[in-house]
Structure formats: C-alpha cells, structure tokens
Design a protein around this motif. Structure first.
Motif, PDB file in Angstrom:
ATOM      1  N   LEU A 125      36.528  23.664  21.905  1.00  0.00           N
ATOM      2  CA  LEU A 125      35.525  24.596  22.268  1.00  0.00           C
ATOM      3  C   LEU A 125      36.132  26.157  21.650  1.00  0.00           C
ATOM      4  CD1 LEU A 125      34.018  23.431  25.468  1.00  0.00           C
ATOM      5  CD2 LEU A 125      32.847  23.261  23.174  1.00  0.00           C
ATOM      6  N   ASN A 126      36.953  26.447  21.947  1.00  0.00           N
ATOM      7  CA  ASN A 126      37.432  27.757  21.549  1.00  0.00           C
ATOM      8  C   ASN A 126      37.324  28.021  20.333  1.00  0.00           C
ATOM      9  OD1 ASN A 126      37.763  28.406  24.298  1.00  0.00           O
ATOM     10  ND2 ASN A 126      40.394  27.898  24.249  1.00  0.00           N
ATOM     11  N   THR A 127      37.635  26.970  19.481  1.00  0.00           N
ATOM     12  CA  THR A 127      37.602  26.983  17.860  1.00  0.00           C
ATOM     13  C   THR A 127      36.116  26.799  17.275  1.00  0.00           C
ATOM     14  OG1 THR A 127      39.965  26.239  17.787  1.00  0.00           O
ATOM     15  CG2 THR A 127      38.657  26.245  15.870  1.00  0.00           C
ATOM     16  N   HIS A 128      35.451  26.110  17.847  1.00  0.00           N
ATOM     17  CA  HIS A 128      34.034  25.531  17.229  1.00  0.00           C
ATOM     18  C   HIS A 128      32.817  26.086  17.831  1.00  0.00           C
ATOM     19  CE1 HIS A 128      36.425  23.462  14.055  1.00  0.00           C
ATOM     20  NE2 HIS A 128      37.189  22.622  14.998  1.00  0.00           N
ATOM     21  N   GLY A 129      33.021  26.506  19.224  1.00  0.00           N
ATOM     22  CA  GLY A 129      31.875  26.570  20.062  1.00  0.00           C
ATOM     23  C   GLY A 129      30.696  27.619  19.297  1.00  0.00           C
ATOM     24  N   ARG A 130      31.263  28.599  18.949  1.00  0.00           N
ATOM     25  CA  ARG A 130      30.417  29.455  17.858  1.00  0.00           C
ATOM     26  C   ARG A 130      29.541  28.742  16.801  1.00  0.00           C
ATOM     27  NH1 ARG A 130      28.258  35.018  19.081  1.00  0.00           N
ATOM     28  NH2 ARG A 130      27.531  35.737  17.113  1.00  0.00           N
ATOM     29  N   ASP A 131      30.374  28.203  16.163  1.00  0.00           N
ATOM     30  CA  ASP A 131      29.877  27.447  14.919  1.00  0.00           C
ATOM     31  C   ASP A 131      28.841  26.340  15.239  1.00  0.00           C
ATOM     32  OD1 ASP A 131      31.451  28.864  13.293  1.00  0.00           O
ATOM     33  OD2 ASP A 131      33.153  27.438  13.258  1.00  0.00           O
ATOM     34  N   LEU A 132      28.835  25.819  16.237  1.00  0.00           N
ATOM     35  CA  LEU A 132      27.919  24.937  16.749  1.00  0.00           C
ATOM     36  C   LEU A 132      26.547  25.449  17.313  1.00  0.00           C
ATOM     37  CD1 LEU A 132      30.173  22.215  18.904  1.00  0.00           C
ATOM     38  CD2 LEU A 132      28.999  21.907  16.660  1.00  0.00           C
ATOM     39  N   MET A 133      26.887  26.673  17.908  1.00  0.00           N
ATOM     40  CA  MET A 133      25.689  27.540  18.064  1.00  0.00           C
ATOM     41  C   MET A 133      24.977  27.824  16.893  1.00  0.00           C
ATOM     42  SD  MET A 133      26.609  30.084  21.427  1.00  0.00           S
ATOM     43  CE  MET A 133      26.827  29.516  23.061  1.00  0.00           C
ATOM     44  N   ALA A 134      25.594  28.415  16.111  1.00  0.00           N
ATOM     45  CA  ALA A 134      25.031  28.701  14.899  1.00  0.00           C
ATOM     46  C   ALA A 134      24.394  27.617  13.931  1.00  0.00           C
ATOM     47  CB  ALA A 134      25.958  29.249  13.612  1.00  0.00           C
ATOM     48  N   LEU A 135      24.928  26.408  14.026  1.00  0.00           N
ATOM     49  CA  LEU A 135      24.379  25.295  13.455  1.00  0.00           C
ATOM     50  C   LEU A 135      23.108  24.899  14.292  1.00  0.00           C
ATOM     51  CD1 LEU A 135      24.167  22.672  11.787  1.00  0.00           C
ATOM     52  CD2 LEU A 135      25.731  21.469  13.620  1.00  0.00           C
ATOM     53  N   PHE A 136      22.911  25.220  15.830  1.00  0.00           N
ATOM     54  CA  PHE A 136      21.956  24.624  16.503  1.00  0.00           C
ATOM     55  C   PHE A 136      20.754  25.882  16.061  1.00  0.00           C
ATOM     56  CE2 PHE A 136      18.914  25.816  19.978  1.00  0.00           C
ATOM     57  CZ  PHE A 136      18.475  24.517  20.360  1.00  0.00           C
ATOM     58  N   VAL A 137      20.790  27.044  15.719  1.00  0.00           N
ATOM     59  CA  VAL A 137      20.035  27.934  15.504  1.00  0.00           C
ATOM     60  C   VAL A 137      19.479  27.792  14.270  1.00  0.00           C
ATOM     61  CG1 VAL A 137      19.704  30.482  14.773  1.00  0.00           C
ATOM     62  CG2 VAL A 137      21.036  29.785  16.909  1.00  0.00           C
ATOM     63  N   GLN A 138      20.104  27.442  13.221  1.00  0.00           N
ATOM     64  CA  GLN A 138      19.633  26.704  11.863  1.00  0.00           C
ATOM     65  C   GLN A 138      18.760  25.573  11.969  1.00  0.00           C
ATOM     66  OE1 GLN A 138      22.740  26.469   8.912  1.00  0.00           O
ATOM     67  NE2 GLN A 138      21.759  24.567   8.408  1.00  0.00           N
ATOM     68  N   GLU A 139      19.406  24.523  12.780  1.00  0.00           N
ATOM     69  CA  GLU A 139      18.530  23.214  12.878  1.00  0.00           C
ATOM     70  C   GLU A 139      17.180  23.746  13.605  1.00  0.00           C
ATOM     71  OE1 GLU A 139      18.732  20.393  11.426  1.00  0.00           O
ATOM     72  OE2 GLU A 139      20.595  21.004  10.092  1.00  0.00           O
ATOM     73  N   TYR A 140      17.199  24.256  14.640  1.00  0.00           N
ATOM     74  CA  TYR A 140      16.328  24.731  15.368  1.00  0.00           C
ATOM     75  C   TYR A 140      15.128  25.162  14.880  1.00  0.00           C
ATOM     76  CZ  TYR A 140      13.939  26.522  19.714  1.00  0.00           C
ATOM     77  OH  TYR A 140      12.924  26.976  20.790  1.00  0.00           O
ATOM     78  N   ARG A 141      15.459  26.145  13.749  1.00  0.00           N
ATOM     79  CA  ARG A 141      14.356  26.780  13.020  1.00  0.00           C
ATOM     80  C   ARG A 141      13.810  25.850  11.860  1.00  0.00           C
ATOM     81  NH1 ARG A 141      10.139  29.557  12.422  1.00  0.00           N
ATOM     82  NH2 ARG A 141       9.976  31.111  10.581  1.00  0.00           N
ATOM     83  N   LEU A 142      14.780  24.902  11.153  1.00  0.00           N
ATOM     84  CA  LEU A 142      14.384  24.213  10.315  1.00  0.00           C
ATOM     85  C   LEU A 142      13.458  23.075  10.734  1.00  0.00           C
ATOM     86  CD1 LEU A 142      17.529  23.495   8.142  1.00  0.00           C
ATOM     87  CD2 LEU A 142      15.542  24.769   7.600  1.00  0.00           C
ATOM     88  N   SER A 143      13.544  22.706  11.930  1.00  0.00           N
ATOM     89  CA  SER A 143      12.648  21.771  12.614  1.00  0.00           C
ATOM     90  C   SER A 143      11.432  22.263  13.220  1.00  0.00           C
ATOM     91  CB  SER A 143      13.278  20.901  13.755  1.00  0.00           C
ATOM     92  OG  SER A 143      14.759  20.442  13.228  1.00  0.00           O
ATOM     93  N   GLY A 144      11.336  23.622  12.877  1.00  0.00           N
ATOM     94  CA  GLY A 144       9.880  24.096  13.371  1.00  0.00           C
ATOM     95  C   GLY A 144       9.785  24.795  14.573  1.00  0.00           C
ATOM     96  N   GLY A 145      10.973  25.123  15.177  1.00  0.00           N
ATOM     97  CA  GLY A 145      11.168  25.989  16.208  1.00  0.00           C
ATOM     98  C   GLY A 145      11.124  27.608  15.771  1.00  0.00           C
ATOM     99  N   PRO A 146      11.393  28.535  16.705  1.00  0.00           N
ATOM    100  CA  PRO A 146      11.322  30.208  16.116  1.00  0.00           C
ATOM    101  C   PRO A 146      12.630  30.233  15.747  1.00  0.00           C
ATOM    102  CG  PRO A 146      11.199  29.690  18.563  1.00  0.00           C
ATOM    103  CD  PRO A 146      10.966  28.451  18.274  1.00  0.00           C
ATOM    104  N   LEU A 147      12.950  31.288  15.200  1.00  0.00           N
ATOM    105  CA  LEU A 147      14.290  32.185  14.707  1.00  0.00           C
ATOM    106  C   LEU A 147      14.726  32.783  15.868  1.00  0.00           C
ATOM    107  CD1 LEU A 147      16.278  32.870  12.535  1.00  0.00           C
ATOM    108  CD2 LEU A 147      14.960  34.498  11.919  1.00  0.00           C
ATOM    109  N   ILE A 148      15.710  32.095  16.400  1.00  0.00           N
ATOM    110  CA  ILE A 148      16.451  32.713  17.559  1.00  0.00           C
ATOM    111  C   ILE A 148      17.698  33.570  17.194  1.00  0.00           C
ATOM    112  CG2 ILE A 148      15.263  31.527  19.285  1.00  0.00           C
ATOM    113  CD1 ILE A 148      17.859  29.744  19.217  1.00  0.00           C
ATOM    114  N   ASP A 149      18.286  34.495  17.971  1.00  0.00           N
ATOM    115  CA  ASP A 149      19.423  35.397  17.743  1.00  0.00           C
ATOM    116  C   ASP A 149      20.406  34.788  18.257  1.00  0.00           C
ATOM    117  OD1 ASP A 149      20.663  37.900  16.897  1.00  0.00           O
ATOM    118  OD2 ASP A 149      21.217  37.709  18.950  1.00  0.00           O
ATOM    119  N   ILE A 150      21.632  34.368  17.741  1.00  0.00           N
ATOM    120  CA  ILE A 150      22.667  33.754  18.132  1.00  0.00           C
ATOM    121  C   ILE A 150      23.741  34.410  19.075  1.00  0.00           C
ATOM    122  CG2 ILE A 150      24.405  34.638  16.216  1.00  0.00           C
ATOM    123  CD1 ILE A 150      25.639  31.721  16.394  1.00  0.00           C
ATOM    124  N   ASP A 151      23.575  35.936  19.007  1.00  0.00           N
ATOM    125  CA  ASP A 151      24.049  36.670  20.181  1.00  0.00           C
ATOM    126  C   ASP A 151      23.300  36.580  21.538  1.00  0.00           C
ATOM    127  OD1 ASP A 151      26.470  37.448  18.561  1.00  0.00           O
ATOM    128  OD2 ASP A 151      24.867  39.156  17.744  1.00  0.00           O
TER     129      ASP A 151
END
Length: 433
Positions: free
Chosen positions: A327-353
């Motif tokens: 998690l310390n290494t990959h947690g932020r990258d997984l959040m970024a992946l969620f933001v990307q896929e959420y938008r691609l799947s029809g959700g709103p563009l959300i801010d990773i911070d």
C-alpha cells in the motif's frame, strides 16, 4: 428447529413463497427450485429441474448458512449451470440472526439487479434471490465458482496477501471492477429505480454504523492498544508500531469521535464521490482468472450491505487487509487508476487529491469504529500469544479471526502513519472548532 417457525415466507421482490432454511429448501426440492428459477427468468417455462444430485452444507464465514447444491435439468440449455451455491441468513433463534439477517436485504436486490442486460461487472450468475423483511429471511442461489479450475485461480483467503505472486495485478483488477460499477451507476445506466433499490440520503447518518464508544470507553481502548504494543512489539512491525507514533495516535484519535458526525456528513455530501459500491472488496470476496490475452480479471462476491457510499470508503474496504509495504508503494497509483476508470465508465471527473483526503477521513472514522477491539480479540483467540513468533507463526496464521483482526489493525495504524491522518484530522477540525 421449533415447529412455530415458518416453512416458507413470501418474497418481497418476486412475490414467490420461499424456504427460509436449508432443511426446508431440501424438503421443497425440485418443485420449489423450478418455480424459483422460472420466476427469476433463468429457466424457460417449458423446462424444469429434474433432480438434486448434491446438497452439502458449506462452512465458512459467519453471516449465515451456505449450501453447495447440484441439480439436473430436463433440457440442458446453454448457460444453465449444474453446480450452484445457496446462501441463507442464520437460522431462526440464532442470537446473531437479528444482527446479520438484515444485511442480506440489499444483497438480494443487488443479485436481482445483476440479471439486467449490460450489467457492467462480473458477478456470480443469479438463479434466484429474495428477502422477507418481516422475518429477516433471505435466500440467494447463484452459480458456483470453480476455483482452481481452468483459467480460474484458487480461492484467496483474507489477510494472506504475502502468498500472492502478483498482488498489484489483483488489486488493479479489483480497482477496475469497483470503478466500472460506480461509473455505470453515476452515468444513470441502471435506470430510474436505483434510488428506490439503493436509497441514499446524504443528511442521514446510520446510527448502527456510528463509533460505539463514549470518550471514556475510547480512552480505555486506546490504552489497551498501547499495552498490547508494549507486550507484543513483533506483532506491530514498522514505524506505525513504535511507541512514539502510538502516543501521537492516542492523542489524535479522540478528534475522530468528537467530529464523527461532521466527518460522515462531509463524506456523504460529496455527490460526485458517492456511488453504488461493494463495501468489503477484500481478495476473499472476489475471484480471479486470466483472460485470453493473459490479463488478470476479477469477479466480485459477497455483496452484503451493498449500497451507495463515498467511493473512498469502498477503496478503504478494498485495501484494509493488504500488505503495508504494498500500500505504501502502490496505494496512490491505485487511486489514480480508479479516477481514470470511473470517468471512462461514465462517472464524473474527480480530483485525486480530494479522493486521497476523503480516504484519510474514511480510514479514521471507520477504523476507530471497527478496529480498536483487535488487541483484545487476538489475545482471546490465542491465550499463549507470547509464544507466537510473528504473523507467519502457524498459531496465528491458521486462526482466521486473530490473523484478520491483527492484519487489519496493522494496516489501519500504518495508513494513519503513512498518510499522516492526524494532520488531516486537525485540518478538518480547525475551522469547526
């Protein structure tokens, strides 16, 4: 079972009487199963179930009773599975039925929802599901996942991520599935009845999910944690197990109780971040397979208490038992992946911070509510805890409750340390003083 308990109850969703226990299901047999599968739209009107060839109770998990069921059909139509999995709440008279039974109500609605065309993620095919609220009775019949066969991986147990050869691949697959479901919902693709099926009121804070401690009780839990850390330092490894960190944690933790309602309201009011989610998407609530191109895919299981929630809470539910170094290494990258896929799947563009900040608040409020009993539970499960060398010791590894409680506590403390949740709480609380 006493005779005054019902042999069948009326389903609130499909209107078909259904058996509320394993024993009643087997008594009603192929006649009920045929009617149920036809009512759910799985079985054609000119087809029927001809026999039950296996009925073996499955013991695992504590929410209810489960059955491995195999059947035969008069006409073996394409897509009909013979090997099935049946789930009930705990039996009538069980003291935990009142606690766990209602969790199945939303799970049943979700199982029926999954039968709609275009459903965005992979879940076990639903053959029948219904719930009777008046008696907290439920039944869910799905296909049985063939763990360890063909391209499907073996079943992964909770809090044993160190046995995975590709943890990042598994968590990426889970993240994509979570984002696709949430995005599909936010795009309105489920239809107009979602607010009826899974209502969400941002101004309502569920009393049952609140932190169950008074300020004095919280202090007692925190002091117990300190004494546990002093007695078992090898079981709380890394910086988050140090006395210096734990002393700061004990100072900051009461802020969560003091501002709990404001934190939960803040999470609820972030409309772009609230969507239909799985709240407990650990590895043991999923299955994984390799697709034709060699990619790892995930299907999701065990949807108890599914509903609309802040996606940061679901993200914590997904990662709360992972390895801390991972998690310390990959947690932020997984959040970024969620933001990307959420938008691609029809959700709103959300801010990773903002998502990261919401995650910190989610960890704080959910962790304080759920996890502070872990030291006492681990000690109760393993009376000779001083003889346990580390988390890999068979005495701990082979005790599910102790292993899971300890690892989730370790992840909670590590996240508080690595994400500086104390600082986030003070930033949140300052304008509200």
């Amino acid at each position: 079972m006493p005779s005054d308990y019902p042999d069948s109850v009326l389903g609130d969703n499909l209107g078909l009487p259904f058996p509320p226990t394993i024993e009643r299901l087997l008594e009603q047999g192929v006649e009920f199963l045929t009617a149920a599968f036809q009512a759910a739209g799985v079985l054609a009107a000119d087809n029927r179930i001809t026999s039950i060839t296996e009925a073996t109770e499955f013991f695992g998990g504590g929410m209810g009773r489960k059955l491995l069921l195999s059947v035969t059909y008069e006409n073996a139509a394409a897509g009909l599975r013979n090997d099935l999995f049946v789930k009930f709440p705990r039996d009538f008279g069980d003291p935990l039925r009142e606690l766990f039974g209602p969790l199945m109500e939303s799970e049943v609605r979700f199982a029926l929802l999954s039968r709609r065309e275009g459903f965005p993620i992979t879940v076990p095919q639903c053959y029948f599901a219904d719930y009777n609220k008046a008696t907290t009775s439920g039944i869910q019949i799905t296909e049985r996942i063939a763990y360890g066969r063909g391209r499907i991986e073996r079943c992964h147990d909770k809090c044993l991520d160190y046995e995975l050869s590709d943890p990042l691949g598994h968590y990426r697959a889970l993240t994509v599935a979570m984002a696709r479901l949430a995005g599909f919902h936010k795009a309105g693709k489920f239809g107009h009845d979602m607010e009826k099926l899974f209502p969400f009121d941002p101004e309502k804070i569920d009393a049952g999910s609140r932190i169950p401690y008074t300020p004095d009780q919280l202090q007692s839990k925190l002091q117990k944690l300190l004494s546990f850390a002093r007695a078992q330092p090898r079981l709380l490894p890394g910086p988050s197990g140090s006395q210096a960190f734990l002393n700061r944690f004990v100072e900051d933790a009461p802020l969560v109780l003091r501002h709990e309602v404001a934190i939960r309201s803040y999470l609820n009011e972030k409309a772009d971040y609230v969507a239909l989610c799985h709240w407990n998407m650990n590895l043991d609530n999923a299955w994984f397979w390799t697709d034709e191109r060699g990619g790892l895919q995930a299907g999701l299981l065990d949807w108890g208490s599914v509903g609309q929630m802040n996606v940061a809470q679901a993200f914590y539910g997904m990662t709360c038992s992972a390895e801390t170094d991972f998690l310390n290494t990959h947690g932020r990258d997984l959040m970024a992946l969620f933001v990307q896929e959420y938008r691609l799947s029809g959700g709103p563009l959300i801010d990773i911070d903002e998502l990261a900040f919401l995650y910190k608040l989610s960890v704080a409020v959910l962790g304080i509510a759920w996890i502070l009993d872990a030291p006492s539970l681990v000690e109760a499960q393993i009376p000779d805890l001083n003889a346990v060398e580390d988390r890999y010791d068979p005495k701990l590894k082979n005790n599910f409750l102790a292993r899971a409680q300890l690892q989730i506590l370790v992840v909670f403390l590590n996240t508080w340390w690595s994400d500086d949740i104390g600082r986030a709480l003070r930033e949140f609380a300052e304008p509200r003083q």
